[in-house]
Structure formats: structure tokens, C-alpha cells
Design a protein around this motif. Structure first.
Motif, PDB file in Angstrom:
ATOM      1  N   ALA A   1      41.389  24.400  29.794  1.00  0.00           N
ATOM      2  CA  ALA A   1      41.435  24.633  28.353  1.00  0.00           C
ATOM      3  C   ALA A   1      40.039  24.601  27.737  1.00  0.00           C
ATOM      4  CB  ALA A   1      42.313  23.583  27.676  1.00  0.00           C
ATOM      5  N   GLU A   2      39.013  24.331  28.563  1.00  0.00           N
ATOM      6  CA  GLU A   2      37.624  24.302  28.102  1.00  0.00           C
ATOM      7  C   GLU A   2      37.468  23.333  26.922  1.00  0.00           C
ATOM      8  OE1 GLU A   2      35.477  25.733  29.875  1.00  0.00           O
ATOM      9  OE2 GLU A   2      36.617  27.190  31.007  1.00  0.00           O
ATOM     10  N   GLU A   3      38.019  22.134  27.067  1.00  0.00           N
ATOM     11  CA  GLU A   3      37.919  21.163  25.986  1.00  0.00           C
ATOM     12  C   GLU A   3      37.571  19.794  26.540  1.00  0.00           C
ATOM     13  OE1 GLU A   3      41.754  21.292  24.211  1.00  0.00           O
ATOM     14  OE2 GLU A   3      42.737  20.176  25.816  1.00  0.00           O
ATOM     15  N   VAL A   4      36.946  18.991  25.677  1.00  0.00           N
ATOM     16  CA  VAL A   4      36.600  17.622  26.044  1.00  0.00           C
ATOM     17  C   VAL A   4      37.678  16.699  25.488  1.00  0.00           C
ATOM     18  CG1 VAL A   4      34.914  15.766  25.747  1.00  0.00           C
ATOM     19  CG2 VAL A   4      34.144  18.128  26.068  1.00  0.00           C
ATOM     20  N   LEU A   5      38.069  15.721  26.277  1.00  0.00           N
ATOM     21  CA  LEU A   5      39.076  14.757  25.839  1.00  0.00           C
ATOM     22  C   LEU A   5      38.419  13.406  25.588  1.00  0.00           C
ATOM     23  CD1 LEU A   5      41.962  15.628  28.322  1.00  0.00           C
ATOM     24  CD2 LEU A   5      41.700  16.358  25.947  1.00  0.00           C
ATOM     25  N   ILE A   6      38.716  12.820  24.460  1.00  0.00           N
ATOM     26  CA  ILE A   6      38.157  11.526  24.075  1.00  0.00           C
ATOM     27  C   ILE A   6      39.131  10.438  24.508  1.00  0.00           C
ATOM     28  CG2 ILE A   6      37.615  10.099  22.066  1.00  0.00           C
ATOM     29  CD1 ILE A   6      36.526  12.652  20.765  1.00  0.00           C
ATOM     30  N   ASP A   7      38.652   9.539  25.364  1.00  0.00           N
ATOM     31  CA  ASP A   7      39.534   8.547  25.987  1.00  0.00           C
ATOM     32  C   ASP A   7      39.581   7.209  25.255  1.00  0.00           C
ATOM     33  OD1 ASP A   7      40.158  10.358  27.974  1.00  0.00           O
ATOM     34  OD2 ASP A   7      38.576   9.674  29.328  1.00  0.00           O
ATOM     35  N   ASP A   8      38.724   7.021  24.252  1.00  0.00           N
ATOM     36  CA  ASP A   8      38.694   5.753  23.514  1.00  0.00           C
ATOM     37  C   ASP A   8      38.875   6.013  22.022  1.00  0.00           C
ATOM     38  OD1 ASP A   8      38.079   3.908  25.736  1.00  0.00           O
ATOM     39  OD2 ASP A   8      36.209   5.045  25.838  1.00  0.00           O
ATOM     40  N   PRO A   9      40.106   6.322  21.594  1.00  0.00           N
ATOM     41  CA  PRO A   9      40.331   6.646  20.170  1.00  0.00           C
ATOM     42  C   PRO A   9      39.989   5.501  19.226  1.00  0.00           C
ATOM     43  CG  PRO A   9      42.424   6.387  21.353  1.00  0.00           C
ATOM     44  CD  PRO A   9      41.344   6.432  22.384  1.00  0.00           C
ATOM     45  N   ALA A  10      40.060   4.251  19.710  1.00  0.00           N
ATOM     46  CA  ALA A  10      39.717   3.124  18.837  1.00  0.00           C
ATOM     47  C   ALA A  10      38.240   3.178  18.449  1.00  0.00           C
ATOM     48  CB  ALA A  10      40.034   1.807  19.540  1.00  0.00           C
ATOM     49  N   ILE A  11      37.390   3.525  19.414  1.00  0.00           N
ATOM     50  CA  ILE A  11      35.959   3.672  19.107  1.00  0.00           C
ATOM     51  C   ILE A  11      35.751   4.820  18.136  1.00  0.00           C
ATOM     52  CG2 ILE A  11      33.709   4.278  20.093  1.00  0.00           C
ATOM     53  CD1 ILE A  11      34.495   2.793  22.618  1.00  0.00           C
ATOM     54  N   LEU A  12      36.464   5.924  18.373  1.00  0.00           N
ATOM     55  CA  LEU A  12      36.350   7.087  17.492  1.00  0.00           C
ATOM     56  C   LEU A  12      36.774   6.725  16.073  1.00  0.00           C
ATOM     57  CD1 LEU A  12      35.834  10.121  17.091  1.00  0.00           C
ATOM     58  CD2 LEU A  12      38.228  10.520  17.715  1.00  0.00           C
ATOM     59  N   ASP A  13      37.887   6.008  15.938  1.00  0.00           N
ATOM     60  CA  ASP A  13      38.371   5.628  14.606  1.00  0.00           C
ATOM     61  C   ASP A  13      37.369   4.737  13.876  1.00  0.00           C
ATOM     62  OD1 ASP A  13      40.729   7.043  14.649  1.00  0.00           O
ATOM     63  OD2 ASP A  13      41.901   5.411  15.514  1.00  0.00           O
ATOM     64  N   ALA A  14      36.757   3.806  14.613  1.00  0.00           N
ATOM     65  CA  ALA A  14      35.773   2.913  13.992  1.00  0.00           C
ATOM     66  C   ALA A  14      34.558   3.697  13.497  1.00  0.00           C
ATOM     67  CB  ALA A  14      35.346   1.839  14.987  1.00  0.00           C
ATOM     68  N   LEU A  15      34.078   4.624  14.314  1.00  0.00           N
ATOM     69  CA  LEU A  15      32.928   5.443  13.921  1.00  0.00           C
ATOM     70  C   LEU A  15      33.287   6.350  12.750  1.00  0.00           C
ATOM     71  CD1 LEU A  15      31.635   6.453  17.472  1.00  0.00           C
ATOM     72  CD2 LEU A  15      30.536   4.868  15.886  1.00  0.00           C
ATOM     73  N   PHE A  16      34.492   6.902  12.793  1.00  0.00           N
ATOM     74  CA  PHE A  16      34.952   7.785  11.727  1.00  0.00           C
ATOM     75  C   PHE A  16      34.987   7.029  10.392  1.00  0.00           C
ATOM     76  CE2 PHE A  16      38.478   9.425   9.140  1.00  0.00           C
ATOM     77  CZ  PHE A  16      38.131  10.764   9.039  1.00  0.00           C
ATOM     78  N   GLY A  17      35.596   5.834  10.418  1.00  0.00           N
ATOM     79  CA  GLY A  17      35.693   5.045   9.189  1.00  0.00           C
ATOM     80  C   GLY A  17      34.332   4.663   8.638  1.00  0.00           C
ATOM     81  N   LYS A  18      33.416   4.275   9.534  1.00  0.00           N
ATOM     82  CA  LYS A  18      32.066   3.867   9.104  1.00  0.00           C
ATOM     83  C   LYS A  18      31.307   5.047   8.501  1.00  0.00           C
ATOM     84  CE  LYS A  18      28.297   1.247   8.962  1.00  0.00           C
ATOM     85  NZ  LYS A  18      27.278   2.255   8.642  1.00  0.00           N
ATOM     86  N   LYS A  19      31.384   6.210   9.158  1.00  0.00           N
ATOM     87  CA  LYS A  19      30.648   7.371   8.664  1.00  0.00           C
ATOM     88  C   LYS A  19      31.234   7.860   7.339  1.00  0.00           C
ATOM     89  CE  LYS A  19      28.686  11.803  10.100  1.00  0.00           C
ATOM     90  NZ  LYS A  19      28.534  12.796  11.198  1.00  0.00           N
ATOM     91  N   LEU A  20      32.556   7.767   7.195  1.00  0.00           N
ATOM     92  CA  LEU A  20      33.191   8.175   5.951  1.00  0.00           C
ATOM     93  C   LEU A  20      32.797   7.236   4.805  1.00  0.00           C
ATOM     94  CD1 LEU A  20      35.119  10.056   4.492  1.00  0.00           C
ATOM     95  CD2 LEU A  20      37.028   8.681   5.327  1.00  0.00           C
ATOM     96  N   GLU A  21      32.760   5.938   5.079  1.00  0.00           N
ATOM     97  CA  GLU A  21      32.317   4.980   4.062  1.00  0.00           C
ATOM     98  C   GLU A  21      30.864   5.228   3.679  1.00  0.00           C
ATOM     99  OE1 GLU A  21      33.909   2.848   2.355  1.00  0.00           O
ATOM    100  OE2 GLU A  21      35.842   2.675   3.384  1.00  0.00           O
ATOM    101  N   ASP A  22      30.039   5.576   4.662  1.00  0.00           N
ATOM    102  CA  ASP A  22      28.631   5.883   4.376  1.00  0.00           C
ATOM    103  C   ASP A  22      28.520   7.109   3.471  1.00  0.00           C
ATOM    104  OD1 ASP A  22      27.843   3.754   5.905  1.00  0.00           O
ATOM    105  OD2 ASP A  22      27.303   4.943   7.671  1.00  0.00           O
ATOM    106  N   ALA A  23      29.372   8.103   3.722  1.00  0.00           N
ATOM    107  CA  ALA A  23      29.356   9.311   2.889  1.00  0.00           C
ATOM    108  C   ALA A  23      29.729   8.969   1.455  1.00  0.00           C
ATOM    109  CB  ALA A  23      30.319  10.348   3.462  1.00  0.00           C
ATOM    110  N   ALA A  24      30.703   8.077   1.295  1.00  0.00           N
ATOM    111  CA  ALA A  24      31.097   7.657  -0.053  1.00  0.00           C
ATOM    112  C   ALA A  24      29.969   6.895  -0.735  1.00  0.00           C
ATOM    113  CB  ALA A  24      32.360   6.790   0.032  1.00  0.00           C
TER     114      ALA A  24
END
Length: 470
Positions: free
Chosen positions: A102-125
Motif C-alpha cells: 500500500a506504500e504507506e507507513v504505519l505508526i505503532d505507538d499511537p499514544a506517543i502520536l497523541d501526546a505530540l499532537f496535543g502538545k503541538k495543537l496547544e502550542d498553535a493555540a
């Protein structure tokens, strides 16, 4: 399999280096080529062999095999991954795998992704708040519609728009047309964005001092901002400062409601009719409400308009786009003047208990006019859905509100940025043309399919009702 030859799949499997039993199962016809490809995502040999034993000869789907191998994996196309970026995710210790087919990368640690997502979103705000806004709130959803703003009891103020010169207007029309035809180069897109920014205008420092922004990440992983929102606690100060217009519309949270008083009355009747229609299916609830009110235990709360001749449930648009069970709309013939009422009653009673009960249910439903506190209980019990009875169209709604409101709903329903060519093209239409195009969005499934609407867009349209009705 993915448009590839069998030899190609075998070569890719060799790159993935799956356990030999997977290759053997493929050769023996116990799994398909696509099944074998699905196993390429796993580097856990023990788990791979366990899953293989479960799916041999079962005709299991590729998706199911992948979910069993990596139940929590997230694709790199996920909006969170796009927003955070794979490099940042990996730098934080996040692991990745890949689907070679499928030529795609799979992320195996969604908890890390969620933490980074939340932090970056708060920074944007925080960055936006530093630009002068009184407050900025990060929202985890991928979409913010008018109903969420209503639920948060936020009032909206608008940027002070600019005006294009004659030459700029001509350039804007030309560039918009090229963008719509997908023939606009990068330089042209930049010019169009600059002209759009002039039209959109900007918020003044006074406006920012009394208002804030909601920040969210859309389905494409891009930052989106709903700006110029005033909290209820700040509303009086914003009005006193002249940045928010005081509204006389009951229940309105905007600077000026797009819903006229007459339209609001019609929408209220539609909501009443939908509730009446739904409660017809629960006679026991109707009777319980009737007894509750007659007993006096309801105090000043009324469930039925027993002190009125009728409870209006038909809008002035003559039922356009609005249908009810005929029991709620068929008239009851009145007794002729001078009739022998005893004889009329005996004939009425002679029709039998079943007829009498049907008449009680029908008329009780048509008299239903509950207060807010009871409405929620009833709607939950009978699953009231206004859209079962009401379909917004140009006649009953869209032709009766202003152009800016239609532009905002067009953008919200299709989840488009305000500078998207589809939005800017829609904005230039006459009001009647806007209303007609909005009505088409709410047409039948064939019309929606012809327009190429996504499942998410269709779902938003199917659930949408005008403000104040939900």
C-alpha cells in the motif's frame, strides 16, 4: 493484488522477509496473494504465525489480518500524523512499520502520536493568543460547525473586510476561474490568496481584546481557526466596547441572527411537528403525560395546549420539504349548527374503543407543546429526529436567510477552507443561486452521488438542522 503481477508480489514479500510458513501457505493456496501481502506489515514472528494459523483456508480479509497483526496502528495519512510529522514522531521514540504494497507507513505507538499532537495543537493555540486574542482554545475534533459554537454559547464577531480595486477585482475573477479549472500555478495561487486576504479583512486590536479563537486540525492535517468568538462572560464588555452588536433575538448567541422572527416561528412549528410525529409511536407516553398534567403534579409546566384551540405545526411555506403523519394534519369535521349533540355523541361512541383510543392518541399528539425541560426527556424516549420530517430547501429555508450565512454553511458542510475555489465561486453567486445550490446538497442520494460528495460530507448534511432546532 494492487494491480501487480504475482511475480511482483513475491519480490516484495522477499523484501519484507516474512516467516517461511507464510510463503508456504501462499504456495499451497491456503491464503491469497493479498493475504500474504497483509502479513508484510508485521515483524513479530510469533504473532504472525499465530494469526496465520487462525486464517489458513478461511478466506479472511486483508484488512482483518492487518488489524489482528497491529490493532492499534495508525496510517501516516492520519491527520494527527500529517500535523505532527513522521520525523518529530520518530525523534520522540515512536516506532514505525510499513506496508510494502500500500506504500504507506504505519505508526505503532499511537499514544506517543497523541501526546505530540496535543502538545503541538496547544502550542498553535498559544501562538495565536500571543497575537492579541483574549483567549485561544485547542479543540481535538477535525471539524467545528455552528452547532458546536452554539453549544459553547459563543457569539461571533466578524473581521472588517477590505475592498478590491477594479483591477484587483478583475484579477480576482480571472484567478478564481483558473483555480476552479485547476490550471493555476503556484504564483497564481499566491496572488489569489493575497487578494482573498484583502476581501476577508482583519480583526482590529479592540476586537481581539474581547474575543478569542478555536483552533483545530482538519481531516487533511492542516491547522484551521475559527476566530472572532466572544464568550458569554465577555459579552457585556464586548457590547459596551462597541465590538459586538446587542441582539434582540431570543436565544441567539450571534451578533445578529441570520434567522428572521417569522422564519424562527416557522422552524419552531416544524420542531413541534416533528416531536408530535415521533410521539405518535408511543401512546403510553402520551397518556402518562396527559395524566401528569391533569393531576396538577406538573405545576406550571404544560405538556399539552389544552387551553388553546390548536398547536401550530405547519409552517407558512405550505409544507414544502416538510411532511407529517396524516393523523396530525387531517381536519376533524365540526358538528353542524343545531345538531342533536346527544345523537352525535352516541354515534361517535358507537365506533368502538379502538377508534376512541386512536382519536385520543391523535389529538393528544397534535396538542403536544412541551416546555424545554420535558422536551429533552420526550425526544430521548421517542428518538425525535427533525430531519425525518423536514428537508431544508430554497423555499422553506435557504431562500429566507442572507448570503453570508449560506456561504458559512456551504463551507462547514463541505469542510472546505474559506479560500478554496469551490467556496470563493459559491460566494460570487446571486443569493437565489446560492439557495438553489444549497438545496441541491440536500437532495436525494443520486444528486449527492452526482456531485461526488464524500461519506463524511453526506453524514454532516443528513444530520444538519438550522440553528436553534436541535
Amino acid at each position: 493484488m494492487y494491480g501487480a503481477t504475482e511475480a511482483h508480489v513475491y519480490r516484495r514479500l522477499a523484501l519484507a522477509n516474512p516467516p517461511n510458513p507464510v510463503i508456504d501457505a501462499l504456495r499451497n493456496g491456503e491464503i491469497s496473494l493479498s493475504n500474504a501481502a497483509a502479513f508484510s506489515i508485521s515483524d513479530d514472528e510469533k504473532l504472525t504465525l499465530e494469526i496465520l494459523e487462525n486464517v489458513r483456508g478461511q478466506g479472511e480479509s486483508d484488512h482483518r489480518i492487518k488489524k489482528m497483526l497491529k490493532p492499534d496502528a495508525v496510517k501516516d495519512s492520519d491527520r494527527r500524523a500529517v500535523f505532527v510529522g513522521l520525523d518529530a514522531y520518530r525523534a520522540a521514540g515512536g516506532r514505525t512499520g510499513s506496508d510494502l504494497f500500500a506504500e504507506e507507513v504505519l505508526i505503532d505507538d499511537p499514544a506517543i502520536l497523541d501526546a505530540l499532537f496535543g502538545k503541538k495543537l496547544e502550542d498553535a493555540a498559544a501562538t495565536l493568543q500571543a497575537e492579541g486574542w483574549k483567549w485561544a482554545e485547542a479543540i481535538g475534533d477535525s471539524y467545528i460547525g455552528w452547532y458546536q459554537i452554539e453549544e459553547m454559547k459563543l457569539s461571533r464577531i466578524y473581521a472588517e473586510g477590505g475592498t478590491l480595486s477594479n483591477d484587483q477585482s478583475e484579477d480576482y475573477d480571472t484567478l478564481s476561474e483558473q483555480a476552479e479549472q485547476d490550471v493555476l500555478n503556484d504564483e497564481g495561487h499566491a496572488q489569489l490568496a493575497a487578494l482573498q486576504a484583502i476581501l476577508d479583512g482583519s480583526f482590529t486590536e479592540d476586537q481581539k481584546a474581547h474575543a478569542g479563537v478555536l483552533v483545530y486540525i482538519d481531516t487533511h492535517g492542516a491547522v484551521q481557526v475559527e476566530a472572532g468568538l466572544v464568550k458569554g462572560t465577555d459579552k457585556k464588555a464586548a457590547i459596551d466596547a462597541g465590538v459586538l452588536e446587542k441582539s434582540n433575538h431570543v436565544g441567539s448567541t450571534g451578533t445578529k441572527s441570520p434567522i428572521s422572527q417569522k422564519l424562527a416561528m416557522d422552524l419552531g412549528r416544524i420542531a413541534t411537528g416533528a416531536r408530535q410525529d415521533a410521539i405518535l409511536g408511543d401512546p403510553d407516553l402520551l397518556l402518562a403525560l396527559f395524566a401528569f398534567q391533569l393531576s396538577g403534579k406538573s405545576g406550571y409546566t404544560s405538556a399539552f395546549g389544552l387551553r388553546k384551540d390548536d398547536v401550530p405545526n405547519v409552517p407558512s411555506t405550505a409544507m414544502s420539504g416538510y411532511t407529517l403523519d396524516e393523523r396530525l394534519t387531517k381536519p376533524t369535521p365540526s358538528a353542524k349548527y343545531g345538531s342533536d349533540m346527544a345523537r352525535v355523541f352516541r354515534a361517535y361512541k358507537a365506533k368502538g374503543p379502538e377508534f376512541i383510543m386512536d382519536e385520543i392518541i391523535r389529538h393528544l399528539a397534535s396538542l403536544l407543546t412541551v416546555d424545554t425541560d420535558l422536551a429533552e426527556v420526550i425526544d430521548k424516549a421517542v428518538e425525535t429526529n427533525i430531519r425525518d420530517n423536514f428537508t431544508p430547501n430554497a423555499e422553506n429555508f435557504f431562500g429566507r436567510v442572507g448570503g453570508p450565512y449560506l456561504i458559512q454553511q456551504w463551507r462547514d458542510l463541505l469542510d472546505l477552507k474559506k479560500d478554496h475555489p469551490t467556496v470563493t465561486t459559491f460566494a460570487k453567486l446571486k443569493k437565489s443561486e446560492k439557495a438553489d445550490k444549497m438545496a441541491v446538497l440536500f437532495g436525494d442520494g443520486e444528486a449527492q452521488e452526482t456531485q461526488g460528495l464524500t461519506e463524511a460530507q453526506i453524514a454532516r448534511i443528513a444530520a444538519w438542522v438550522p440553528e436553534g432546532m436541535a
